[in-house]
Every structure is written in structure tokens, then in C-alpha cells.
Design a protein around this motif. Structure first.
Motif, PDB file in Angstrom:
ATOM      1  N   ASN A 159      10.013  -5.358  39.885  1.00  0.00           N
ATOM      2  CA  ASN A 159       9.910  -6.821  39.952  1.00  0.00           C
ATOM      3  C   ASN A 159      10.628  -7.525  38.805  1.00  0.00           C
ATOM      4  OD1 ASN A 159       7.175  -5.568  41.096  1.00  0.00           O
ATOM      5  ND2 ASN A 159       7.656  -7.411  42.288  1.00  0.00           N
ATOM      6  N   SER A 160      11.774  -6.955  38.417  1.00  0.00           N
ATOM      7  CA  SER A 160      12.573  -7.562  37.349  1.00  0.00           C
ATOM      8  C   SER A 160      13.844  -8.222  37.872  1.00  0.00           C
ATOM      9  CB  SER A 160      12.948  -6.496  36.301  1.00  0.00           C
ATOM     10  OG  SER A 160      11.813  -5.980  35.671  1.00  0.00           O
ATOM     11  N   GLY A 161      13.972  -8.354  39.188  1.00  0.00           N
ATOM     12  CA  GLY A 161      15.163  -8.970  39.764  1.00  0.00           C
ATOM     13  C   GLY A 161      16.210  -7.972  40.207  1.00  0.00           C
ATOM     14  N   ARG A 162      15.819  -6.692  40.352  1.00  0.00           N
ATOM     15  CA  ARG A 162      16.790  -5.651  40.680  1.00  0.00           C
ATOM     16  C   ARG A 162      17.406  -5.844  42.064  1.00  0.00           C
ATOM     17  NH1 ARG A 162      14.894   0.544  41.029  1.00  0.00           N
ATOM     18  NH2 ARG A 162      14.376  -0.118  43.138  1.00  0.00           N
ATOM     19  N   THR A 163      16.606  -6.288  43.028  1.00  0.00           N
ATOM     20  CA  THR A 163      17.155  -6.478  44.375  1.00  0.00           C
ATOM     21  C   THR A 163      18.267  -7.507  44.356  1.00  0.00           C
ATOM     22  OG1 THR A 163      15.068  -5.860  45.451  1.00  0.00           O
ATOM     23  CG2 THR A 163      16.618  -7.174  46.740  1.00  0.00           C
ATOM     24  N   TRP A 164      18.082  -8.578  43.616  1.00  0.00           N
ATOM     25  CA  TRP A 164      19.104  -9.613  43.516  1.00  0.00           C
ATOM     26  C   TRP A 164      20.390  -9.032  42.924  1.00  0.00           C
ATOM     27  CZ3 TRP A 164      19.139 -13.878  39.252  1.00  0.00           C
ATOM     28  CH2 TRP A 164      20.220 -14.749  39.470  1.00  0.00           C
ATOM     29  N   LEU A 165      20.268  -8.271  41.842  1.00  0.00           N
ATOM     30  CA  LEU A 165      21.447  -7.665  41.236  1.00  0.00           C
ATOM     31  C   LEU A 165      22.121  -6.702  42.206  1.00  0.00           C
ATOM     32  CD1 LEU A 165      23.299  -7.173  38.817  1.00  0.00           C
ATOM     33  CD2 LEU A 165      21.636  -5.492  37.982  1.00  0.00           C
ATOM     34  N   ARG A 166      21.344  -5.906  42.914  1.00  0.00           N
ATOM     35  CA  ARG A 166      21.912  -4.947  43.871  1.00  0.00           C
ATOM     36  C   ARG A 166      22.616  -5.664  45.018  1.00  0.00           C
ATOM     37  NH1 ARG A 166      17.265  -1.362  45.871  1.00  0.00           N
ATOM     38  NH2 ARG A 166      18.926  -0.225  46.937  1.00  0.00           N
TER      39      ARG A 166
END
Length: 309
Positions: free
Chosen positions: A50-57
């Protein structure tokens, strides 16, 4: 504890022991797979959940898709895109959740499996991270995954305040984890730290930092298009469209009251202040200041200071 007449405690507890053994084996299986991928990767993308990894990916995948002329590839994960083009690096995407079950960390060498790796770290204000984890636990997590993570069962119906104080899901635990990774990071082959807050303020600069660390060739045009594609509004709309398309006939579409249950939830800096009282915000700001190295720039919340270089 009372047991049925004629049933020994050992037999009565057998289902619980079988369940614990199954969890232990599954965690080790996942840890072994994680280690195998780590050894065969070109670079590691690490972040707490929940640190924003999906957005970065999403943005990274869009860059790769446009650069290597792929057709609607899945989100980058290990070597799935390298199988489509050998020039694409294998990226081990991890929360480091399972590896410690397979290879027990040694004090002072907690990140030893990563020492030979190039590590891209994505971090976020621990309070916002834990609040986001709470909504995932409450609305989206499957009971089997909750049990594997060792989180409180969803049937416990914990409040947000109780969740933030839990030893496995709390702010203090996350600060300790991030402090360990920062302390160990100088032992990696190379490291680059991204912050979610910096991505929100200037996504193009953060994405370029990630792309350059991954040694991906990219033009300004492709970079800008990827940032636009990964914008919060467009990601949220795609999720809403997908969820609404999967609803049974007659079930109402998503509304603002259900938004906390979705993966693309708020996209704010300091959004935790919406859910906590002023006294609670002050308390957890103190927890962060006391337990997280100031190098991350989170020690004087709610203002986010520059990341130390």
C-alpha cells in the motif's frame, strides 16, 4: 478451555495445529519462490504494501509497452515482459513478505538476500500507508491472505485506531521495517529511493528516476504519455469500469460511499488526517519521528520534507 467428554486437548486442538502447519508450509513455499525470482532478476522493486506500487507499475508498464511496441501487456512482474522481448529487464516486485519465512533474517543482516541486487525502493508516509492497509484489510483482502499475513481476522472488525496499534499492522512496526531497509541499503549493489509523495507532486520526474535506474531507453514523449495514462483519475475510472462490468445485473454501480473499498482510493498526501482525530494525528506523528530515520523526510509531519541524498 473446556473439551468434549472423552476428547483430549491434543485431539481437540488438532484442527488448529493442522491449520498452523498449512500456513507455515505455504509461507515457506512463497518465500522459496520469492528467493528464486530474486536470484534470476536484473533489478528489484521493493515497497511495503500500500505504498503506491501499483501506480508505479502501471506507468512503468506503459513505458515498456510504448518503447518496445508491445500490445496491451500485463503489469510488469519479474520476467513476464522479458519473455516478450529479451531487452526488457526482469524486475522482481516484492514486499519482502514471504522471504523471511524461508530464509530467517540474521540481526544486522536482515536484507542479506538483496546485497547483490540493484534495489529500487518505493516508500510512503507510514501513517498513510497503514491507513490504506486498513481499508484493504477491511474491504478487499481475502480471509486466506489475511491468515497468511498473520493479520487480525476480518471477523474481529477492528477499528482503524486498533488496526494502527497492532504489532503486525501498526505504524511503529512499519517504521521499524523502513528503518531496517535504510540501514541496510548501503550494502546493495545499487539503490534508488522513490517516495509516493514526490510521485504525486511531480510524477514525470519520479518516473524518469525509476526508468533511468532500470536502464530503460525512453523518450520524453513516451514518458509524458505514461504519466498521463497512469494519472489518478484515469486509473480510478478504469477500476470503476472494470468493477461495474463485473457486477451482477441489477446491482448498483460504485458510489462515493464505497470508494474506500477500492484499490485506487484517494491519492492524497496526509490523507490519514481525514480519518484520525487531531490528537491521534499528533500521537502518530510522534511515533514516526521517534522510530523512522529523518533521512526519509517524514519526521515533521504533516509537512513532507525533501528526501535526504
Amino acid at each position: 478451555m473446556e473439551y468434549a467428554k472423552g476428547v483430549s486437548p491434543e485431539i481437540a486442538n488438532r484442527p488448529r495445529l493442522v491449520e498452523r502447519l498449512a500456513l507455515y508450509r505455504e509461507r515457506r513455499r512463497r518465500g522459496a519462490r520469492e528467493l528464486g525470482r530474486l536470484k534470476r532478476s536484473d533489478v528489484v522493486l521493493f515497497s511495503p504494501g500500500n505504498s503506491g506500487r501499483t501506480w508505479l507499475r502501471v506507468m512503468l508498464t506503459r513505458v515498456i509497452e510504448q518503447t518496445y511496441d508491445l500490445s496491451s501487456p500485463p503489469l510488469v512482474s519479474f520476467d513476464n515482459l522479458r519473455k516478450l522481448d529479451h531487452r526488457i529487464p526482469a524486475i522482481a516486485v516484492t514486499h519482502n513478505r514471504w522471504l523471511p519465512y524461508f530464509r530467517r533474517p540474521r540481526r544486522g543482516r536482515e536484507c542479506a538476500p538483496y546485497y547483490s541486487q540493484r534495489v529500487l525502493m518505493l516508500v510512503r508516509n507510514p501513517i498513510d500507508t497503514c491507513v490504506s492497509q486498513y481499508f484493504q484489510w477491511k474491504h478487499r483482502s481475502k480471509d486466506t491472505n489475511v491468515a497468511l499475513k498473520g493479520w487480525p481476522p476480518r471477523s474481529s472488525d477492528l477499528s482503524l485506531q486498533d488496526f494502527l496499534a497492532q504489532p503486525r499492522t501498526g505504524v511503529e512496526q512499519l517504521c521499524a521495517e523502513l528503518a531496517t531497509w535504510l540501514r541496510e541499503s548501503h550494502k546493495f549493489q545499487a539503490v534508488s529511493i522513490l517516495r509516493y509523495e514526490d510521485m504525486l507532486v511531480d510524477p514525470a520526474t519520479s518516473l524518469r528516476q525509476a526508468v533511468e535506474f532500470l536502464s530503460l531507453p525512453v523518450s520524453d514523449e513516451v514518458l509524458g504519455e505514461a504519466v498521463d495514462y497512469g494519472s489518478f483519475g484515469k486509473m480510478k475510472q478504469r477500476e470503476m469500469d472494470r468493477v461495474d462490468a463485473e457486477r451482477p445485473d441489477g446491482e448498483p454501480a460504485m458510489t462515493a460511499t464505497t470508494a474506500d473499498g477500492h484499490k485506487t482510493r484517494a491519492g492524497k498526501i496526509g490523507g490519514y488526517q481525514q480519518y484520525l482525530s487531531a490528537a491521534e494525528c499528533e500521537y502518530y506523528a510522534g511515533v514516526v519521528a521517534a522510530n523512522l530515520p529523518p533521512a526519509f523526510g517524514y519526521s515533521q509531519l504533516p509537512e513532507i520534507h525533501p528526501l535526504a541524498t
